[in-house]
Design a protein around this motif. Sequence first.
Motif, PDB file in Angstrom:
ATOM      1  N   GLY A 254      47.296  46.041  28.632  1.00 61.02           N
ATOM      2  CA  GLY A 254      48.428  45.149  28.837  1.00 61.02           C
ATOM      3  C   GLY A 254      48.738  44.893  30.303  1.00 61.02           C
ATOM      4  O   GLY A 254      49.614  44.098  30.618  1.00 61.02           O
ATOM      5  N   SER A 255      47.993  45.553  31.211  1.00 59.29           N
ATOM      6  CA  SER A 255      48.243  45.291  32.630  1.00 59.29           C
ATOM      7  C   SER A 255      47.848  43.849  32.941  1.00 59.29           C
ATOM      8  O   SER A 255      46.863  43.340  32.437  1.00 59.29           O
ATOM      9  N   ARG A 256      48.628  43.245  33.801  1.00 56.84           N
ATOM     10  CA  ARG A 256      48.336  41.846  34.112  1.00 56.84           C
ATOM     11  C   ARG A 256      47.088  41.710  34.977  1.00 56.84           C
ATOM     12  O   ARG A 256      46.416  40.701  34.960  1.00 56.84           O
ATOM     13  N   THR A 257      46.804  42.731  35.745  1.00 57.11           N
ATOM     14  CA  THR A 257      45.626  42.648  36.616  1.00 57.11           C
ATOM     15  C   THR A 257      44.545  43.590  36.101  1.00 57.11           C
ATOM     16  O   THR A 257      44.744  44.806  36.032  1.00 57.11           O
ATOM     17  N   ALA A 258      43.418  43.014  35.744  1.00 54.52           N
ATOM     18  CA  ALA A 258      42.306  43.823  35.254  1.00 54.52           C
ATOM     19  C   ALA A 258      41.506  44.356  36.435  1.00 54.52           C
ATOM     20  O   ALA A 258      41.294  43.648  37.416  1.00 54.52           O
ATOM     21  N   CYS A 259      41.096  45.612  36.324  1.00 56.00           N
ATOM     22  CA  CYS A 259      40.332  46.249  37.406  1.00 56.00           C
ATOM     23  C   CYS A 259      38.998  46.759  36.875  1.00 56.00           C
ATOM     24  O   CYS A 259      38.853  47.951  36.571  1.00 56.00           O
ATOM     25  N   PRO A 260      38.011  45.880  36.750  1.00 53.39           N
ATOM     26  CA  PRO A 260      36.713  46.333  36.235  1.00 53.39           C
ATOM     27  C   PRO A 260      36.026  47.291  37.198  1.00 53.39           C
ATOM     28  O   PRO A 260      36.308  47.289  38.403  1.00 53.39           O
ATOM     29  N   ARG A 326      44.537  34.000  40.788  1.00 51.02           N
ATOM     30  CA  ARG A 326      45.720  34.203  39.938  1.00 51.02           C
ATOM     31  C   ARG A 326      46.153  35.671  39.905  1.00 51.02           C
ATOM     32  O   ARG A 326      47.059  36.027  39.167  1.00 51.02           O
ATOM     33  N   ALA A 327      45.407  36.502  40.608  1.00 49.39           N
ATOM     34  CA  ALA A 327      45.653  37.952  40.619  1.00 49.39           C
ATOM     35  C   ALA A 327      45.557  38.550  39.214  1.00 49.39           C
ATOM     36  O   ALA A 327      46.211  39.532  38.905  1.00 49.39           O
ATOM     37  N   ARG A 328      44.710  37.955  38.401  1.00 47.76           N
ATOM     38  CA  ARG A 328      44.489  38.507  37.071  1.00 47.76           C
ATOM     39  C   ARG A 328      43.299  39.460  37.040  1.00 47.76           C
ATOM     40  O   ARG A 328      43.070  40.140  36.050  1.00 47.76           O
ATOM     41  N   VAL A 329      42.521  39.434  38.104  1.00 44.31           N
ATOM     42  CA  VAL A 329      41.427  40.399  38.263  1.00 44.31           C
ATOM     43  C   VAL A 329      41.494  40.929  39.691  1.00 44.31           C
ATOM     44  O   VAL A 329      41.750  40.179  40.625  1.00 44.31           O
ATOM     45  N   SER A 330      41.309  42.224  39.803  1.00 44.25           N
ATOM     46  CA  SER A 330      41.165  42.832  41.123  1.00 44.25           C
ATOM     47  C   SER A 330      39.794  43.510  41.176  1.00 44.25           C
ATOM     48  O   SER A 330      39.349  44.097  40.189  1.00 44.25           O
ATOM     49  N   LEU A 331      39.149  43.423  42.320  1.00 46.09           N
ATOM     50  CA  LEU A 331      37.821  44.017  42.460  1.00 46.09           C
ATOM     51  C   LEU A 331      37.861  45.362  43.186  1.00 46.09           C
ATOM     52  O   LEU A 331      36.833  45.897  43.574  1.00 46.09           O
ATOM     53  N   GLN A 332      39.065  45.895  43.361  1.00 37.79           N
ATOM     54  CA  GLN A 332      39.180  47.105  44.174  1.00 37.79           C
ATOM     55  C   GLN A 332      38.496  48.326  43.571  1.00 37.79           C
ATOM     56  O   GLN A 332      38.163  49.266  44.287  1.00 37.79           O
ATOM     57  N   MET A 333      38.280  48.306  42.236  1.00 35.57           N
ATOM     58  CA  MET A 333      37.652  49.470  41.596  1.00 35.57           C
ATOM     59  C   MET A 333      36.143  49.305  41.420  1.00 35.57           C
ATOM     60  O   MET A 333      35.486  50.164  40.816  1.00 35.57           O
ATOM     61  N   ILE A 334      35.614  48.198  41.897  1.00 36.23           N
ATOM     62  CA  ILE A 334      34.198  47.924  41.633  1.00 36.23           C
ATOM     63  C   ILE A 334      33.300  49.008  42.241  1.00 36.23           C
ATOM     64  O   ILE A 334      33.352  49.292  43.438  1.00 36.23           O
ATOM     65  N   LYS A 335      32.488  49.578  41.365  1.00 36.55           N
ATOM     66  CA  LYS A 335      31.489  50.549  41.822  1.00 36.55           C
ATOM     67  C   LYS A 335      30.086  49.952  41.753  1.00 36.55           C
ATOM     68  O   LYS A 335      29.186  50.403  42.436  1.00 36.55           O
ATOM     69  N   TYR A 336      29.936  48.989  40.857  1.00 37.40           N
ATOM     70  CA  TYR A 336      28.612  48.377  40.664  1.00 37.40           C
ATOM     71  C   TYR A 336      28.747  46.861  40.729  1.00 37.40           C
ATOM     72  O   TYR A 336      29.595  46.277  40.046  1.00 37.40           O
ATOM     73  N   LEU A 337      27.895  46.263  41.532  1.00 31.00           N
ATOM     74  CA  LEU A 337      27.853  44.803  41.616  1.00 31.00           C
ATOM     75  C   LEU A 337      26.422  44.362  41.339  1.00 31.00           C
ATOM     76  O   LEU A 337      25.485  44.832  41.991  1.00 31.00           O
ATOM     77  N   ALA A 338      26.257  43.506  40.342  1.00 34.98           N
ATOM     78  CA  ALA A 338      24.919  42.956  40.062  1.00 34.98           C
ATOM     79  C   ALA A 338      24.997  41.440  40.143  1.00 34.98           C
ATOM     80  O   ALA A 338      25.913  40.830  39.595  1.00 34.98           O
ATOM     81  N   LEU A 339      24.077  40.855  40.859  1.00 35.31           N
ATOM     82  CA  LEU A 339      23.985  39.397  40.918  1.00 35.31           C
ATOM     83  C   LEU A 339      22.695  38.995  40.223  1.00 35.31           C
ATOM     84  O   LEU A 339      21.601  39.355  40.686  1.00 35.31           O
ATOM     85  N   ASP A 340      22.810  38.304  39.113  1.00 35.72           N
ATOM     86  CA  ASP A 340      21.632  37.908  38.346  1.00 35.72           C
ATOM     87  C   ASP A 340      21.291  36.464  38.690  1.00 35.72           C
ATOM     88  O   ASP A 340      22.184  35.636  38.855  1.00 35.72           O
TER      89      ASP A 340
END
Length: 466
Positions: A254-260, A326-340
């Motif tokens: 339910g948090s407004r900002t998702a932190c994948p 929109r501040a609906r996603v934050s990337l601050q927790m990203i540990k893995y980044l893949a660019l396909d």
Amino acid sequence: MRSSWADSVANAEESAPATVTATATAPAANHQSGRPTLSAYVPPHLRGRSGGPPSENQAVPAAAPAPAEVRSAAVQPSGYAAVVGGSSRPSRWSGPAGGGGSSAIVGPRQGGGGGDSGRGGGAGWNSRPGWDRRDREPNPFANTETADVDFESQENAGINFDAYEDIPVETSGHDVPPPVNTFAEIDLGDALNENIRRCKYVKPTPVQRHAIPIAIAGRDLMACAQTGSGKTAAFCFPIISGILKSRPPQRQRGSRTACPLALILSPTRELSMQIHEEAKKFSYQTGVRVVVAYGGAPIHQQLRELERGVEILVATPGRLMDLLERARVSLQMIKYLALDEADRMLDMGFEPQIRKIVDQMDMPPRGVRQTMLFSATFPKEIQRLASDFLADYIFLAVGRVGSSTDLIAQRVEFVLEGDKRSYLMDLLHAQKSNGAHGKVLHAASFVPFIYFLVSFCGVSFTTVGP
Ligand SMILES: Nc1ncnc2c1ncn2[C@@H]1O[C@H](COP(=O)(O)OP(=O)(O)OP(=O)(O)O)[C@@H](O)[C@H]1O
């Protein structure tokens, strides 16, 4: 099921027609915009059934350069070469993926498929305290898995491994972890191993053999590999395994900002949906939740999915920028980044967005996050991206420049002038009745003639080469 690279080799060998230099290729290039069309509405009772997203024709990227050529800074064109393939299976670019594309927009709850199969979940988060069992996950294997299936006797027919025998693989960089020959050699964890078994992957593809140990070792990776070579698993397995091995984060429902924890960037809606479908299978019953976000679909459904929690976000650059702004996603927790398909993303003009996402938002810097860059080609722009985004990376090239021509089976047969027309008509009808829509015939000396024929037959057609 998608057709694969090696698959194309095998099928071409079996089914290359006579008379002309005949190549059944991926469909003609389609330069998709970053804003794909809206998906068709699927009524609730039909959701989760097979039949993926509307297909969009797309040619297959050219082979990657070898590292030596890369070091000489040769700029490789990032055009898409035709690859032969007699398979009637659709490729990633030419047809629907299994598992139902529209459910990708709205996420697991609508995926159908009968929920938990009752099979073991291994050591995923499902068995850990804190995992919300109300969040019941549709079974992504529901269409393929039955109670009586003997998994051990089955093998995923997606890739013909015999065709891989001679594929050259090169790596460069220091302390390159050795490749593996089996998935069992890698410590991927019980839950993921169970899903690999469900996927019927018996052994890793060449890119998987090399890339998975590199990524599991925590190294950044620049991988050049052709389409259909099994890249999705090559970056998904280490990501899922890494997430499972780390302490499960508190998922804030339910948090407004998702932190994948992981971000997979891909150029198109179709590719994103297919990665999402695959990743859901790999992460089934692990508690790792995969959400997809792409343009051209209502953002509100995607926002709802994000609010339910996300560990792995698969996204196209444009929609992700929208979500970030929109501040609906934050990337601050990203540990893995893949660019396909990084080269396609650049071809489509996404470089500014990609650079903004990676460098100017709140994503941890290179060296802190782990970055994997996949591209079919390695032109200057990709080399720059690699040096800007990756830290102390290992370069992996599977296949070599021009290897796509190795995948084209050529057979010459002499036919009397007067018989050419009927022979070609037979050929075209045979292809059509085999379901080889969207395949390409090439016959330099017959091109105008074939053009005429295909307009009769309705078989899609393009020329290859001059
Ligand atoms: N180890 C394996 N064993 C058997 N089949 C596999 C294996 N790895 C992948 N496949 C299958 O091969 C097909 C192609 O794999 P995948 O889509 O991952 O390739 P890709 O390189 O990501 O393709 P694309 O360039 O289209 O993204 C899929 O059907 C996939 O399920």
